[in-house]
Scaffold this active site. Structure first.
Site, mmCIF file in Angstrom:
data_model
loop_
_atom_site.group_PDB
_atom_site.id
_atom_site.type_symbol
_atom_site.label_atom_id
_atom_site.label_comp_id
_atom_site.label_asym_id
_atom_site.label_seq_id
_atom_site.Cartn_x
_atom_site.Cartn_y
_atom_site.Cartn_z
ATOM 1 C CB ALA A 87 -22.871 -5.683 -12.287
ATOM 2 C CD GLU A 107 -20.703 1.079 -7.618
ATOM 3 O OE1 GLU A 107 -20.702 0.240 -6.712
ATOM 4 O OE2 GLU A 107 -21.674 1.242 -8.376
HETATM 5 C C1 5RP Z 1 -23.699 -0.463 -5.928
HETATM 6 C C2 5RP Z 1 -23.588 -1.407 -7.060
HETATM 7 C C3 5RP Z 1 -23.329 -2.824 -6.740
HETATM 8 O O1 5RP Z 1 -22.172 -3.224 -7.388
HETATM 9 C C4 5RP Z 1 -24.487 -3.648 -7.217
HETATM 10 O O2 5RP Z 1 -25.645 -3.145 -6.587
HETATM 11 C C5 5RP Z 1 -24.303 -5.121 -6.887
HETATM 12 O O3 5RP Z 1 -24.392 -5.322 -5.524
HETATM 13 P P1 5RP Z 1 -24.399 -6.766 -4.868
HETATM 14 O O4 5RP Z 1 -23.020 -7.324 -5.047
HETATM 15 O O5 5RP Z 1 -24.765 -6.501 -3.429
HETATM 16 O O6 5RP Z 1 -25.442 -7.579 -5.583
HETATM 17 O O7 5RP Z 1 -23.696 -1.065 -8.205
HETATM 18 O O8 5RP Z 1 -23.956 0.837 -6.385
#
Ligand code: 5RP
Length: 228
Positions: A87, A107
């Site tokens: 997230a 997602e």
């Molecule tokens: C992708 C997402 C990812 O879960 C979110 O951006 C978190 O990414 P990261 O683990 O690289 O911080 O929602 O659409």
């Protein structure tokens, strides 16, 4: 050299993989934290764990394939036992902003078919109020992006069309665009979610409400649980 936030992601991923049991259908999220989860899931699969994974992006599908994890890619199953996803922000009611990596539509489809949605994060993701330090990603049909952007402005958002580093449009796995919408803050995410969902041409927004069952956060060498 792995920095502190990467270590926090590793800790959260190692914790989440413990919840995967033999025979499960497992949703696999997207993003840099999930890369670690896929690695640890792959290790367990090589040691005999039998799971079927439902990937939330083409990139995740490729990573799973490289780890020898069996995939379903044709259609999202009606029932997914556990999904592990990342997230961009979460609050104490486990409301999320997602879509920083542009995979929010798949997602959300996978999350909505999941019995137990586990979110893994580093400590930067915990906020008091959503949206203050992160623009809300919104997936739009390319033809409609300008019209949708005008409607989001009426909701006091400041939408910016997402571009890649070479200045070409960022295209999602479904062939759509992303508008990154900056709000001063989002104190009432449910209300904004309802308004956004009513905009024609807007495919999905990155507010995840009533979907996460728990958040596992790595912080300074420890793992913290937040449950709803
Ligand atoms: C992708 C997402 C990812 O879960 C979110 O951006 C978190 O990414 P990261 O683990 O690289 O911080 O929602 O659409």
């Amino acid at each position: 050299m792995v920095n502190d936030y990467e270590k926090e992601k590793v800790l959260a991923a190692q914790e989440a993989v413990k919840y995967i049991e033999d025979g499960m259908v497992v949703g696999v999220g997207s993003g840099t934290t999930i890369v670690y989860f896929i690695k640890y899931l792959g290790e367990r699969v090589k040691n005999g764990l039998n799971v079927i994974a439902v990937p939330t992006s083409d990139e995740t599908a490729d990573l799973c394939k490289n780890e020898g994890i069996t995939l379903v890619t044709t259609s999202v199953p009606i029932k997914i036992d556990v999904t592990v996803d990342g997230a961009d922000q979460f609050d104490m009611k486990l409301r999320l902003i997602k879509g920083g990596g542009g995979a929010l539509l798949r997602e959300k489809i996978v999350a909505s078919a999941t019995k137990r949605e586990i979110i893994i994060v580093d400590s930067r993701k915990k906020v008091d109020v959503l949206g203050e330090a992160f623009a809300l990603p919104v997936e739009v049909i390319p033809l409609a992006w300008f019209k949708v952007a005008q409607e989001i402005k009426k909701l006091n958002g400041n939408p910016v069309l997402r571009l890649k580093s070479d200045s070409s449009y960022f295209i999602t796995d479904q062939g759509n665009y992303i508008l990154d919408c900056k709000f001063d803050s989002i104190p009432e995410p449910e209300e904004l979610a309802t308004k956004l969902s009513s905009i024609t041409g807007l495919v999905e927004h990155g507010l995840f409400i009533n979907l996460a069952r728990e958040v596992i956060m790595g912080k300074e060498g420890n793992v913290y649980y937040f449950k709803h």
